[in-house]
Design a protein around this motif. Sequence first.
Motif, PDB file in Angstrom:
ATOM      1  N   TRP A   1     110.092  29.277  17.278  1.00 25.66           N
ATOM      2  CA  TRP A   1     109.698  30.580  17.149  1.00 25.66           C
ATOM      3  C   TRP A   1     111.019  31.553  17.105  1.00 25.66           C
ATOM      4  O   TRP A   1     110.757  32.835  17.040  1.00 25.66           O
ATOM      5  CB  TRP A   1     108.859  30.955  18.455  1.00 25.66           C
ATOM      6  N   TRP A   2     111.912  30.938  17.260  1.00 27.12           N
ATOM      7  CA  TRP A   2     113.366  31.695  17.196  1.00 27.12           C
ATOM      8  C   TRP A   2     113.536  31.685  15.744  1.00 27.12           C
ATOM      9  O   TRP A   2     113.442  30.889  15.066  1.00 27.12           O
ATOM     10  CB  TRP A   2     114.206  31.297  18.121  1.00 27.12           C
ATOM     11  N   THR A   3     114.552  32.567  15.394  1.00 30.11           N
ATOM     12  CA  THR A   3     114.820  32.868  14.002  1.00 30.11           C
ATOM     13  C   THR A   3     116.395  32.737  13.520  1.00 30.11           C
ATOM     14  O   THR A   3     116.710  33.194  12.530  1.00 30.11           O
ATOM     15  CB  THR A   3     114.433  34.314  13.630  1.00 30.11           C
ATOM     16  N   ASP A   4     117.317  32.155  14.557  1.00 28.94           N
ATOM     17  CA  ASP A   4     118.699  32.322  14.089  1.00 28.94           C
ATOM     18  C   ASP A   4     119.094  30.646  13.721  1.00 28.94           C
ATOM     19  O   ASP A   4     120.255  30.622  13.288  1.00 28.94           O
ATOM     20  CB  ASP A   4     119.413  32.598  15.536  1.00 28.94           C
ATOM     21  N   GLY A   5     118.098  29.971  13.113  1.00 27.94           N
ATOM     22  CA  GLY A   5     118.501  28.695  12.631  1.00 27.94           C
ATOM     23  C   GLY A   5     118.821  27.530  13.611  1.00 27.94           C
ATOM     24  O   GLY A   5     119.110  26.337  12.980  1.00 27.94           O
TER      25      GLY A   5
ATOM     26  N   PRO B   1     108.371  34.358  23.876  1.00 31.95           N
ATOM     27  CA  PRO B   1     108.208  35.479  24.841  1.00 31.95           C
ATOM     28  C   PRO B   1     107.704  36.461  24.009  1.00 31.95           C
ATOM     29  O   PRO B   1     107.321  37.591  24.850  1.00 31.95           O
ATOM     30  CB  PRO B   1     109.919  35.601  24.890  1.00 31.95           C
ATOM     31  N   ASP B   2     107.339  36.613  22.884  1.00 30.08           N
ATOM     32  CA  ASP B   2     106.776  37.796  22.190  1.00 30.08           C
ATOM     33  C   ASP B   2     105.373  37.536  22.082  1.00 30.08           C
ATOM     34  O   ASP B   2     104.443  38.876  21.621  1.00 30.08           O
ATOM     35  CB  ASP B   2     107.252  38.096  20.698  1.00 30.08           C
ATOM     36  N   LEU B   3     104.744  36.675  22.977  1.00 28.96           N
ATOM     37  CA  LEU B   3     103.296  36.637  22.801  1.00 28.96           C
ATOM     38  C   LEU B   3     102.716  37.970  23.892  1.00 28.96           C
ATOM     39  O   LEU B   3     103.229  38.099  24.814  1.00 28.96           O
ATOM     40  CB  LEU B   3     102.695  35.405  23.595  1.00 28.96           C
TER      41      LEU B   3
END
Length: 114
Positions: free
Chosen positions: A78-82, A24-26
Motif C-alpha cells: 500500500w505504500w508508493t515509494d517503491g 493507515p489510509d483506511l
Amino acid sequence: MRVIETPDGRYIVLLGRLWRRHRPDLEPVSRDRGLRALMEARRALRAGRRAKDPQALADARVAIEAAKRDLGERGPIWWTDGAPDLDRRPVAATPYAAWYAGLPPSERSEPPPR
C-alpha cells in the motif's frame, strides 16, 4: 508480549519478525469492518480445529486471507515509494536492523530462547 511499530509505520515487530500493518489510509469504518471480519474468521478457524472439520478450516483460511487483503496486510503493498515488502522476515535481516538494535532491550520484541 511487546509489539513495536517501525518508524515508517509499515510493519509491526512481533517476536523479532516484521508483520505488515493494515493500511493507515483506511477509513475507520472500513478498518473496523475488516478487523471484525478477521476476528470472526479466526474464531471460525479455532472452531474448525476443535471440531476437526477440514472444510471449516479451509473456509476459515479463505476468510482470513480475504480480510487481511482488505486491510492491506497481504496482497499488493500500500505504500508508493517503491520499497520492497519485507513481511514476515526477521527484523535483523532487513534495513530495519540498525533501528531495532538501537532500541533498549526492554523495548524489543524478541522470540523466547529455545
